[in-house]
Design a protein around this motif. Structure first.
Motif, PDB file in Angstrom:
ATOM      1  N   ILE A 256       0.834  -1.206   0.000  1.00  0.00           N
ATOM      2  CA  ILE A 256       0.000   0.000   0.000  1.00  0.00           C
ATOM      3  C   ILE A 256       0.868   1.255   0.000  1.00  0.00           C
ATOM      4  CG2 ILE A 256      -2.079  -1.060   0.974  1.00  0.00           C
ATOM      5  CD1 ILE A 256      -1.411   0.323   3.643  1.00  0.00           C
ATOM      6  N   THR A 281      -2.092  -8.819   3.119  1.00  0.00           N
ATOM      7  CA  THR A 281      -1.265  -7.813   3.792  1.00  0.00           C
ATOM      8  C   THR A 281       0.189  -8.242   3.912  1.00  0.00           C
ATOM      9  OG1 THR A 281      -1.630  -8.653   6.034  1.00  0.00           O
ATOM     10  CG2 THR A 281      -3.216  -7.022   5.176  1.00  0.00           C
ATOM     11  N   TYR A 293      -5.007  -1.036   5.920  1.00  0.00           N
ATOM     12  CA  TYR A 293      -5.397  -1.478   4.567  1.00  0.00           C
ATOM     13  C   TYR A 293      -6.852  -1.110   4.281  1.00  0.00           C
ATOM     14  CZ  TYR A 293      -1.175  -3.973   3.146  1.00  0.00           C
ATOM     15  OH  TYR A 293       0.098  -4.272   2.730  1.00  0.00           O
ATOM     16  N   TYR A 306       1.540   4.816   5.969  1.00  0.00           N
ATOM     17  CA  TYR A 306       1.124   3.506   5.476  1.00  0.00           C
ATOM     18  C   TYR A 306       1.533   2.366   6.385  1.00  0.00           C
ATOM     19  CZ  TYR A 306       5.995   3.654   3.873  1.00  0.00           C
ATOM     20  OH  TYR A 306       7.353   3.781   3.826  1.00  0.00           O
TER      21      TYR A 306
END
Ligand code: ZN
Length: 348
Positions: A256, A281, A293, A306
């Motif tokens: 991400i 993840t 997420y 993040y």
């Protein structure tokens, strides 16, 4: 002040949306349960793990740590899948270290092992990034990702209806010189063994060309390209391979940071390839990570970290939420994984 002591705090006043639970139930298609990536849950009580997954509505968890030997695979199947078969899937692996000894017999042997792993309960094949970087044959030659000798392995995966979750190469900057222009400088200084300078390692693009060729050469085999097709820095490249190869899917595990720093391109990418993207993840069953997420996928929050660590470990930038529509979220959260990973249940 030394630059590495600099900790600027953003003065932006923007929306912060807390997402405790995802909008749909989730299949985590890329994760681990053993050390070093999964938090050592093979030595912790299972009820605690299940309760954790329930808290964030992870309906099914794909454990990629089955390894290549029956020993580890059996241990994971017995510990996780046997008591909670509806909550876990375990992937097996390839024992590349046998190639020098087995020589020409290796590919058929590896295919046979895959068959045994499926019989025992494995529901996919995980290929780790050593493939393309360090796996060697009986002549001590580096094995290319698209080496045609491995046809029996990839075709067996197709026959057995086992998806292949494959990770090759690594972030592009891991292949760059460690100098003042390397965007992962701090991360690489902290982990010197994550550098893959060429030589001795092959260049990043030759590994990626190998991946594209492998996927195109075996259209019956389902490949899931880990970490946004192993090239999250270049969504155009990944999109081109998705266009060309209907047997190719990707997961978003541990990326991400990359997706969220190119939010316009990433949002378009998710909407356009909504049927080809799997949630994952890759950080173990960590509640804070799951919630990050969810926030990234569901909200339009701007400029947030993040990672639970500050400063964030992959690079000093912040990310932007994608605010994905429900029909895309539903596919990414579970529908795609249901189709791609759970179809092996249907027998045949
Ligand atoms: Zn992983």
């Amino acid at each position: 002040m030394q630059l590495d002591n600099y900790r600027p705090h953003s003065a932006l006043v923007t929306k912060i949306t807390e997402i405790d639970r995802p909008r749909f139930p989730v299949i985590d298609a890329h994760n681990h349960l053993a050390e070093p990536f999964g938090g050592g849950w093979d030595k912790k009580p299972l009820p605690e793990l299940l309760e954790r997954l329930d808290q964030v509505n992870i309906r099914l968890y794909v454990d990629l740590d089955g390894g290549w030997g029956e020993h580890i695979l059996n241990a994971h199947l017995d510990y996780f899948k046997a008591p909670a078969p509806e909550r876990f899937k375990v992937f097996g692996g390839v024992d590349w270290s046998q190639w020098p000894a087995l020589g020409d017999k290796f590919p058929d042997w590896a295919a046979q092992r895959l068959r045994l792993q499926k019989e025992r309960g494995a529901e996919g094949l995980k290929v780790w990034k050593g493939f393309g970087l360090s796996v060697r044959d009986q002549q001590d030659t580096l094995v290319q990702v698209d080496d045609p000798r491995l046809e029996p392995l990839w075709e067996s995966a197709a026959e057995l209806k086992l998806p292949v979750l494959i990770h090759v190469a690594d972030p592009v900057a891991f292949f760059w010189p460690l100098d003042d222009q390397n965007e992962r400088w701090e991360e690489l200084v902290a982990h010197p063994d994550w550098q893959f300078p060429s030589p001795p390692f092959p260049p990043f693009h030759s590994i990626m060309n190998g991946l594209a060729n492998l996927v195109a050469t075996h259209p019956r085999t389902t490949f899931i390209g880990a970490h946004v097709g192993c090239y999250s820095e270049n969504l155009g490249w990944v999109g081109e391979l998705l266009d060309r190869c209907p047997n190719f899917y990707i997961d978003i595990g541990a990326r991400i940071a990359e997706l969220g720093r190119q939010p316009y391109a990433a949002r378009k990418f998710f909407i356009h390839y909504a049927d080809r993207i799997l949630f994952g993840t890759d950080m173990g069953p960590d509640l804070d990570v799951y919630r990050l997420y969810f926030r990234f996928l569901e909200t339009g929050d701007e400029y947030f970290n993040y990672d639970p660590l500050d400063p964030p470990p992959q690079g000093r930038w912040q990310i932007y939420g994608l605010s994905l529509p429900d029909e895309v979220l539903e596919k990414v959260y579970f529908r795609n994984a249901e189709r791609v990973i759970c179809k092996s249940d249907q027998g045949g």
